[in-house]
Enzyme design. Structure first.
Site, PDB file in Angstrom:
ATOM      1  N   ARG A  30      72.697  43.250  26.797  1.00 27.25           N
ATOM      2  CA  ARG A  30      73.376  44.617  25.701  1.00 27.25           C
ATOM      3  C   ARG A  30      73.480  46.277  26.168  1.00 27.25           C
ATOM      4  O   ARG A  30      72.274  46.281  26.174  1.00 27.25           O
ATOM      5  CB  ARG A  30      72.953  44.185  24.392  1.00 27.25           C
ATOM      6  CG  ARG A  30      73.612  42.579  24.201  1.00 27.25           C
ATOM      7  CD  ARG A  30      73.661  42.044  22.885  1.00 27.25           C
ATOM      8  NE  ARG A  30      73.969  40.624  22.858  1.00 27.25           N
ATOM      9  CZ  ARG A  30      74.815  39.939  22.890  1.00 27.25           C
ATOM     10  NH1 ARG A  30      75.872  40.652  23.590  1.00 27.25           N
ATOM     11  NH2 ARG A  30      74.895  38.485  23.276  1.00 27.25           N
ATOM     12  N   ASP A  31      74.076  46.577  25.673  1.00 23.91           N
ATOM     13  CA  ASP A  31      74.501  48.114  26.228  1.00 23.91           C
ATOM     14  C   ASP A  31      73.341  48.973  24.643  1.00 23.91           C
ATOM     15  O   ASP A  31      73.575  48.720  23.242  1.00 23.91           O
ATOM     16  CB  ASP A  31      75.511  48.460  26.176  1.00 23.91           C
ATOM     17  CG  ASP A  31      75.464  49.838  26.628  1.00 23.91           C
ATOM     18  OD1 ASP A  31      75.985  50.170  27.677  1.00 23.91           O
ATOM     19  OD2 ASP A  31      75.342  50.566  25.419  1.00 23.91           O
ATOM     20  N   ILE A  32      72.481  49.623  24.837  1.00 27.81           N
ATOM     21  CA  ILE A  32      71.567  49.844  23.915  1.00 27.81           C
ATOM     22  C   ILE A  32      72.735  50.873  22.108  1.00 27.81           C
ATOM     23  O   ILE A  32      72.382  50.753  21.247  1.00 27.81           O
ATOM     24  CB  ILE A  32      70.889  51.040  24.666  1.00 27.81           C
ATOM     25  CG1 ILE A  32      69.028  51.026  22.971  1.00 27.81           C
ATOM     26  CG2 ILE A  32      71.241  52.365  24.121  1.00 27.81           C
ATOM     27  CD1 ILE A  32      68.187  51.207  23.664  1.00 27.81           C
ATOM     28  N   ASN A  88      81.965  53.392  35.565  1.00 32.15           N
ATOM     29  CA  ASN A  88      82.039  54.504  35.777  1.00 32.15           C
ATOM     30  C   ASN A  88      80.985  55.176  36.732  1.00 32.15           C
ATOM     31  O   ASN A  88      80.231  55.019  37.257  1.00 32.15           O
ATOM     32  CB  ASN A  88      80.535  55.350  34.068  1.00 32.15           C
ATOM     33  CG  ASN A  88      82.025  54.918  33.479  1.00 32.15           C
ATOM     34  OD1 ASN A  88      82.878  55.022  33.229  1.00 32.15           O
ATOM     35  ND2 ASN A  88      81.087  54.787  32.200  1.00 32.15           N
ATOM     36  N   HIS A 101      76.447  49.947  37.184  1.00 34.59           N
ATOM     37  CA  HIS A 101      75.942  48.639  36.460  1.00 34.59           C
ATOM     38  C   HIS A 101      77.361  48.495  36.121  1.00 34.59           C
ATOM     39  O   HIS A 101      78.513  49.626  35.961  1.00 34.59           O
ATOM     40  CB  HIS A 101      75.233  49.386  35.167  1.00 34.59           C
ATOM     41  CG  HIS A 101      75.802  50.558  35.222  1.00 34.59           C
ATOM     42  ND1 HIS A 101      74.786  51.698  35.383  1.00 34.59           N
ATOM     43  CD2 HIS A 101      76.509  51.056  34.014  1.00 34.59           C
ATOM     44  CE1 HIS A 101      75.374  53.050  34.978  1.00 34.59           C
ATOM     45  NE2 HIS A 101      75.961  51.871  33.713  1.00 34.59           N
ATOM     46  N   HIS A 103      80.414  47.657  33.447  1.00 32.89           N
ATOM     47  CA  HIS A 103      79.876  47.952  31.963  1.00 32.89           C
ATOM     48  C   HIS A 103      81.077  45.916  31.040  1.00 32.89           C
ATOM     49  O   HIS A 103      82.202  46.049  31.993  1.00 32.89           O
ATOM     50  CB  HIS A 103      80.997  48.637  31.013  1.00 32.89           C
ATOM     51  CG  HIS A 103      80.089  50.479  31.132  1.00 32.89           C
ATOM     52  ND1 HIS A 103      79.284  50.162  30.460  1.00 32.89           N
ATOM     53  CD2 HIS A 103      79.834  50.585  31.961  1.00 32.89           C
ATOM     54  CE1 HIS A 103      78.313  51.226  31.370  1.00 32.89           C
ATOM     55  NE2 HIS A 103      78.889  51.697  31.669  1.00 32.89           N
TER      56      HIS A 103
HETATM   57  P1  5GP Z   1      76.908  55.037  32.329  1.00 32.82           P
HETATM   58  O1  5GP Z   1      77.996  56.383  30.995  1.00 32.82           O
HETATM   59  O2  5GP Z   1      75.749  55.265  33.090  1.00 32.82           O
HETATM   60  O3  5GP Z   1      78.293  53.709  33.013  1.00 32.82           O
HETATM   61  O4  5GP Z   1      76.227  53.594  31.357  1.00 32.82           O
HETATM   62  C1  5GP Z   1      74.757  53.749  31.087  1.00 32.82           C
HETATM   63  C2  5GP Z   1      75.229  53.171  29.664  1.00 32.82           C
HETATM   64  O5  5GP Z   1      73.419  52.243  29.585  1.00 32.82           O
HETATM   65  C3  5GP Z   1      75.522  53.463  27.979  1.00 32.82           C
HETATM   66  O6  5GP Z   1      76.399  52.972  27.418  1.00 32.82           O
HETATM   67  C4  5GP Z   1      73.997  53.631  27.580  1.00 32.82           C
HETATM   68  O7  5GP Z   1      74.434  52.944  26.474  1.00 32.82           O
HETATM   69  C5  5GP Z   1      73.438  52.564  28.414  1.00 32.82           C
HETATM   70  N1  5GP Z   1      72.025  52.270  28.023  1.00 32.82           N
HETATM   71  C6  5GP Z   1      71.213  53.244  28.809  1.00 32.82           C
HETATM   72  N2  5GP Z   1      69.750  53.384  27.974  1.00 32.82           N
HETATM   73  C7  5GP Z   1      69.395  52.047  27.821  1.00 32.82           C
HETATM   74  C8  5GP Z   1      68.703  51.494  27.924  1.00 32.82           C
HETATM   75  O8  5GP Z   1      67.312  51.776  27.432  1.00 32.82           O
HETATM   76  N3  5GP Z   1      68.625  50.121  27.396  1.00 32.82           N
HETATM   77  C9  5GP Z   1      70.218  49.707  27.519  1.00 32.82           C
HETATM   78  N4  5GP Z   1      70.420  48.153  27.233  1.00 32.82           N
HETATM   79  N5  5GP Z   1      71.179  50.194  27.396  1.00 32.82           N
HETATM   80  C10 5GP Z   1      70.501  52.107  27.926  1.00 32.82           C
END
Ligand code: 5GP
Ligand code: ZN
Length: 110
Positions: A30-32, A88, A101, A103
């Site tokens: 799950r996203d944090i 992204n 990753h 989403h």
């Molecule tokens: P991006 O913006 O690179 O596409 O997405 C990165 C995602 O990773 C963000 O939605 C952010 O909330 C999530 N994220 C960042 N650090 C962590 C973490 O330590 N654990 C989890 N579960 N999600 C994270």
């Protein structure tokens, strides 16, 4: 494994994270900072920096990310109501973690 990469550390279980699903190639958690009632990240274990870096050798893993997303949507009960899956790409595209990753967001209505 890439040094100092957060998602390499999570995928290799160096940082404890609850996985919704895991196999030899990818992990799902799950996203944090969720942007929707359901917000999962589907992450290859092998480090790939961004979608700009994929080659034909990555076709199998990219396709697997999508097919696992479909299964996870069903598991989370959002398959019928609908969901979004997206990457992204690079800073201007909102990429913050430079380890690809997928989403999966949904669950606004069931
Ligand atoms: P991006 O913006 O690179 O596409 O997405 C990165 C995602 O990773 C963000 O939605 C952010 O909330 C999530 N994220 C960042 N650090 C962590 C973490 O330590 N654990 C989890 N579960 N999600 C994270
Ligand atoms: Zn990485």
């Amino acid at each position: 494994m890439e040094k100092d990469c957060l998602f390499c550390k999570i995928a290799n279980e160096e940082i404890p994270t609850e996985f919704i699903y895991k196999n030899d190639n990818l992990v799902v958690f799950r996203d944090i900072n969720p942007q929707a009632p359901v917000h999962l990240l589907i992450v290859p274990i092998r480090h790939i920096r961004s979608i700009n870096d994929i080659t034909q050798n990555d076709n199998d893993i990219i396709s697997e990310l999508i097919s696992v997303a479909k299964e996870m949507a069903k598991k989370e009960g959002v398959d019928k109501s609908g969901y979004k899956i997206f990457f992204n790409v690079e800073k201007g595209g909102g990429q913050v973690i430079f380890h690809i990753h997928l989403h999966l967001i949904g669950g606004w209505e069931k």
